[in-house]
Motif scaffolding. Structure first.
Motif, PDB file in Angstrom:
ATOM      1  N   GLY A  15      -5.045   4.788   8.159  1.00 57.19           N
ATOM      2  CA  GLY A  15      -5.646   4.588   6.369  1.00 57.19           C
ATOM      3  C   GLY A  15      -7.264   4.018   5.613  1.00 57.19           C
ATOM      4  O   GLY A  15      -8.135   5.221   6.814  1.00 57.19           O
ATOM      5  N   ASP A  16      -7.602   3.374   5.042  1.00 54.92           N
ATOM      6  CA  ASP A  16      -9.058   3.388   4.552  1.00 54.92           C
ATOM      7  C   ASP A  16      -9.491   1.391   5.041  1.00 54.92           C
ATOM      8  O   ASP A  16      -8.298   1.290   4.858  1.00 54.92           O
ATOM      9  CB  ASP A  16      -9.493   4.055   3.882  1.00 54.92           C
ATOM     10  CG  ASP A  16      -9.069   3.792   2.289  1.00 54.92           C
ATOM     11  OD1 ASP A  16      -8.875   2.028   2.094  1.00 54.92           O
ATOM     12  OD2 ASP A  16      -8.319   4.622   1.520  1.00 54.92           O
ATOM     13  N   PRO A  17     -10.790   1.610   5.010  1.00 49.07           N
ATOM     14  CA  PRO A  17     -11.021   0.043   5.045  1.00 49.07           C
ATOM     15  C   PRO A  17     -10.450  -0.811   4.435  1.00 49.07           C
ATOM     16  O   PRO A  17      -9.050  -1.947   4.313  1.00 49.07           O
ATOM     17  CB  PRO A  17     -11.837  -0.125   5.324  1.00 49.07           C
ATOM     18  CG  PRO A  17     -12.762   1.255   5.452  1.00 49.07           C
ATOM     19  CD  PRO A  17     -11.574   1.963   4.754  1.00 49.07           C
ATOM     20  N   ALA A  18     -10.383  -0.489   2.520  1.00 43.93           N
ATOM     21  CA  ALA A  18     -10.061  -0.771   1.422  1.00 43.93           C
ATOM     22  C   ALA A  18      -8.171  -1.213   2.219  1.00 43.93           C
ATOM     23  O   ALA A  18      -7.292  -2.350   1.676  1.00 43.93           O
ATOM     24  CB  ALA A  18     -10.202  -0.771   0.685  1.00 43.93           C
ATOM     25  N   VAL A  19      -7.471  -0.211   2.456  1.00 43.97           N
ATOM     26  CA  VAL A  19      -5.677  -0.050   2.734  1.00 43.97           C
ATOM     27  C   VAL A  19      -5.665  -0.890   4.068  1.00 43.97           C
ATOM     28  O   VAL A  19      -5.024  -1.628   3.906  1.00 43.97           O
ATOM     29  CB  VAL A  19      -5.485   1.307   2.580  1.00 43.97           C
ATOM     30  CG1 VAL A  19      -4.377   1.370   3.714  1.00 43.97           C
ATOM     31  CG2 VAL A  19      -5.673   2.358   2.204  1.00 43.97           C
ATOM     32  N   ARG A  20      -6.913  -1.352   5.535  1.00 45.19           N
ATOM     33  CA  ARG A  20      -6.148  -1.808   6.083  1.00 45.19           C
ATOM     34  C   ARG A  20      -6.174  -3.647   5.712  1.00 45.19           C
ATOM     35  O   ARG A  20      -6.314  -4.436   5.894  1.00 45.19           O
ATOM     36  CB  ARG A  20      -8.060  -1.439   7.154  1.00 45.19           C
ATOM     37  CG  ARG A  20      -6.890  -0.158   7.274  1.00 45.19           C
ATOM     38  CD  ARG A  20      -7.788  -0.131   9.766  1.00 45.19           C
ATOM     39  NE  ARG A  20      -9.117   0.103   8.729  1.00 45.19           N
ATOM     40  CZ  ARG A  20     -10.451   1.519   9.035  1.00 45.19           C
ATOM     41  NH1 ARG A  20      -9.515   2.443   9.104  1.00 45.19           N
ATOM     42  NH2 ARG A  20     -10.781   1.479   8.574  1.00 45.19           N
ATOM     43  N   ASN A  21      -6.963  -3.461   4.466  1.00 40.33           N
ATOM     44  CA  ASN A  21      -7.519  -5.291   4.471  1.00 40.33           C
ATOM     45  C   ASN A  21      -5.740  -5.794   3.251  1.00 40.33           C
ATOM     46  O   ASN A  21      -5.931  -7.044   3.431  1.00 40.33           O
ATOM     47  CB  ASN A  21      -8.822  -5.823   3.174  1.00 40.33           C
ATOM     48  CG  ASN A  21      -9.883  -5.792   4.056  1.00 40.33           C
ATOM     49  OD1 ASN A  21      -9.670  -6.158   5.045  1.00 40.33           O
ATOM     50  ND2 ASN A  21     -10.828  -4.924   3.007  1.00 40.33           N
ATOM     51  N   ARG A  22      -4.923  -4.675   3.055  1.00 35.52           N
ATOM     52  CA  ARG A  22      -4.140  -4.886   2.520  1.00 35.52           C
ATOM     53  C   ARG A  22      -2.757  -5.429   2.928  1.00 35.52           C
ATOM     54  O   ARG A  22      -1.745  -5.717   3.030  1.00 35.52           O
ATOM     55  CB  ARG A  22      -4.117  -4.751   0.756  1.00 35.52           C
ATOM     56  CG  ARG A  22      -3.213  -4.696  -0.269  1.00 35.52           C
ATOM     57  CD  ARG A  22      -4.126  -6.728  -0.702  1.00 35.52           C
ATOM     58  NE  ARG A  22      -2.611  -7.396  -1.281  1.00 35.52           N
ATOM     59  CZ  ARG A  22      -2.378  -8.129  -1.715  1.00 35.52           C
ATOM     60  NH1 ARG A  22      -3.751  -9.399  -1.467  1.00 35.52           N
ATOM     61  NH2 ARG A  22      -1.862  -9.180  -2.273  1.00 35.52           N
ATOM     62  N   ARG A  55      -4.484  10.593   5.346  1.00 38.31           N
ATOM     63  CA  ARG A  55      -4.893   9.265   6.359  1.00 38.31           C
ATOM     64  C   ARG A  55      -3.811   8.725   7.351  1.00 38.31           C
ATOM     65  O   ARG A  55      -4.172   8.643   7.677  1.00 38.31           O
ATOM     66  CB  ARG A  55      -5.445   8.242   5.915  1.00 38.31           C
ATOM     67  CG  ARG A  55      -6.249   8.164   4.570  1.00 38.31           C
ATOM     68  CD  ARG A  55      -7.219   9.477   4.459  1.00 38.31           C
ATOM     69  NE  ARG A  55      -8.426   9.001   5.261  1.00 38.31           N
ATOM     70  CZ  ARG A  55      -9.709   9.563   5.937  1.00 38.31           C
ATOM     71  NH1 ARG A  55      -9.501  10.521   4.638  1.00 38.31           N
ATOM     72  NH2 ARG A  55     -10.628   9.596   6.845  1.00 38.31           N
ATOM     73  N   LEU A  63       3.695   0.184  -3.641  1.00 35.17           N
ATOM     74  CA  LEU A  63       3.316   0.097  -5.004  1.00 35.17           C
ATOM     75  C   LEU A  63       2.712   1.437  -6.055  1.00 35.17           C
ATOM     76  O   LEU A  63       3.655   1.825  -7.120  1.00 35.17           O
ATOM     77  CB  LEU A  63       1.910  -0.608  -6.046  1.00 35.17           C
ATOM     78  CG  LEU A  63       2.080  -2.394  -5.421  1.00 35.17           C
ATOM     79  CD1 LEU A  63       1.397  -3.469  -5.521  1.00 35.17           C
ATOM     80  CD2 LEU A  63       3.789  -3.087  -6.070  1.00 35.17           C
ATOM     81  N   PRO A  64       2.389   2.718  -5.231  1.00 36.01           N
ATOM     82  CA  PRO A  64       2.532   4.024  -5.398  1.00 36.01           C
ATOM     83  C   PRO A  64       3.923   4.484  -5.573  1.00 36.01           C
ATOM     84  O   PRO A  64       4.281   4.980  -6.792  1.00 36.01           O
ATOM     85  CB  PRO A  64       1.499   4.672  -4.118  1.00 36.01           C
ATOM     86  CG  PRO A  64       1.125   3.359  -3.586  1.00 36.01           C
ATOM     87  CD  PRO A  64       1.970   2.483  -3.266  1.00 36.01           C
ATOM     88  N   ALA A 109      -6.495  14.168   4.034  1.00 37.96           N
ATOM     89  CA  ALA A 109      -5.637  13.605   2.869  1.00 37.96           C
ATOM     90  C   ALA A 109      -5.266  12.724   2.367  1.00 37.96           C
ATOM     91  O   ALA A 109      -5.688  11.651   1.557  1.00 37.96           O
ATOM     92  CB  ALA A 109      -5.208  15.243   2.216  1.00 37.96           C
ATOM     93  N   GLN A 130       1.187  -1.253  -0.322  1.00 40.59           N
ATOM     94  CA  GLN A 130       0.025  -0.123  -0.767  1.00 40.59           C
ATOM     95  C   GLN A 130       0.448   1.425  -0.189  1.00 40.59           C
ATOM     96  O   GLN A 130       0.827   1.767  -0.340  1.00 40.59           O
ATOM     97  CB  GLN A 130      -0.766   0.046   0.918  1.00 40.59           C
ATOM     98  CG  GLN A 130      -1.844  -1.124   1.019  1.00 40.59           C
ATOM     99  CD  GLN A 130      -2.454  -1.315  -0.133  1.00 40.59           C
ATOM    100  OE1 GLN A 130      -3.676  -0.011  -0.191  1.00 40.59           O
ATOM    101  NE2 GLN A 130      -2.696  -2.251  -0.944  1.00 40.59           N
TER     102      GLN A 130
END
Lengths: 262, 162
Positions: free
Chosen positions: A97-104, A180, A34-35, A178, A31
């Protein structure tokens, strides 16, 4: 991003072997990495995914009463699994972060990167946790060595983090809305032998312990105990989101809230 | 090149990918499942959210090769078997939860992930859960209403000019 060879070993030993290659880099949840690679700020020739290593995933407790979190465990799992055993750590992991970031995103990835505004470094340093790698154990106090710098050697793999469980603890995060990340975040943990206060997002040297507050709180664990203290603005991050003086002020405010919330 | 086989919306799909091929690229360019949108490509906006083994993730920040063998659900998998809109999709239409529609696939996938772990969320929980999904048209109100409605809870009637 530049292309690379992708490998996904199934064991820590295989991953360690793969990481001995020229320009090889470990990949956690990706997370941040890759960026970063998309921006071409990193361009490894080989990317070694740690996501296929079952022994590095999950949360358990050991005979010493510590909570052991596998290095490849996503934030969402840490938050869920520690909700009753270590609520402050659960809270911290559940606000990254946000839920999708926390899943990965994974705890090992966060700690290996040691972003100066990341949340986990404060939880790990504030807990006095132990970083376990494929070759050794490192105390949190020795692990964090400045912005984006850690005690990890080239190719060393963070396999586990062992958290001693404090009597009381809390995490206070002042969100940078912005990104997180923490504009400033403070983790306070009260153990039988003293209080630890770890601060992220504030210092140009990355996560640090506020030792004056620790001393005051070890004598008297109340928000009033730090009322007379102040944090110098020297060496604090200053950017368009907040001045060094503003961050220094937040350190004290958030520490006070964490003590009240613990 | 690496061979990747994933199960997408119940169907096994394979393809050869470079190391750097993102899941979003694989889905859109190789499998022509263009419902997954790429907004920012920096894992900020959430338009590319899909489910990987049941968990919502941002497909632009996952390598295709890293999810070899996984079960993926995309927005194309959210419709009913007869092609009619699924419950969440229908609620977005009924409550005017979209305007340009660009963020909608990610919003629907995030909503589905939320309702799976929290079937009757409060409005505040819905708003909090959507922190990783950005919409620049609606102001979110009708998206939140749509998700509340999809969860079977009462919501105020849709308002066009909120």
């Amino acid at each position: 991003m530049h292309n690379f060879e992708f490998v996904k070993p199934g064991t820590v030993a295989e991953a360690a072997a793969a990481l001995t290659g020229e320009e090889a880099q470990a990949l956690g949840g990706g997370q941040t990495l890759l960026p970063t690679m998309k921006q071409r700020l990193a361009a490894p020739e080989t990317l070694v995914s740690l996501n296929g290593i079952a022994e590095m995933k999950g949360v358990c407790s050991n005979d010493a009463g510590e909570i052991c979190v596998g290095g490849g465990t996503p934030h969402a799992v840490v938050s869920r699994e520690t909700a009753s055993s270590y609520p402050a750590l659960s809270k911290l992991a559940g606000m990254i972060g946000d839920p999708a970031v926390r899943n990965r995103g994974t705890i090992g990835g966060s700690l290996a990167n040691n972003d100066p505004a990341a949340c986990y470094p404060a939880g790990v340093l504030g807990s006095g946790a132990t970083i376990v790698t494929n070759t050794r154990e490192i105390a949190a106090d020795d692990y964090f060595q400045g912005m984006f710098t850690t005690a990890l050697e080239e190719g060393e793999i963070l396999t586990e983090v062992r958290f001693p469980v404090p009597e009381k603890a809390d995490w206070q995060k002042f969100l940078q809305p912005a990104s997180r990340f923490s504009l400033v975040g403070v983790f306070v943990a009260k153990f039988a032998d003293g209080v630890r206060v770890a601060v992220t997002g504030a210092s140009e040297d990355g996560v640090f312990r506020w030792s004056e507050a620790e001393a005051a709180l070890s004598a008297d664990f109340s928000a009033g105990a730090i009322a007379g203290l102040s944090v110098p603005a020297d060496g604090m991050i200053s950017d368009l989101h907040g001045t060094g003086a503003y961050r220094a002020s937040l350190v004290k405010t958030l520490t006070s809230r964490a003590v009240s919330g613990a | 090149m690496t061979s990747v086989t994933i199960t997408v919306n119940g169907q096994s799909r394979s393809g050869d990918v470079e190391g750097r091929t993102l899941l979003s690229t694989f889905l859109r360019d190789q499998l022509t499942l263009t419902g997954t949108h790429v907004g920012c490509d920096t894992s900020q906006c959430g338009a590319c959210v899909v489910h990987v083994d049941g968990e919502a993730v941002k497909a632009c920040s996952v390598l295709a090769a890293d999810v070899d063998g996984a079960e993926i659900t995309t927005i194309e998998g959210m419709a009913n078997a007869d092609g009619s809109l699924g419950v969440i999709q229908q609620a977005f239409q009924d409550h005017h939860g979209l305007q340009c529609g660009f963020c909608t696939p990610g919003m629907v996938m995030s909503a589905a992930a939320l309702l799976k772990e929290n079937p009757k969320p409060t409005e505040a929980e819905v708003r909090h859960y959507l922190e990783g999904n950005i919409c620049r048209c609606t102001g979110y109100h009708n998206i939140v209403k749509a998700i509340m409605a999809a969860s079977g809870q009462d919501v105020a009637p849709p308002m066009a000019a909120e």
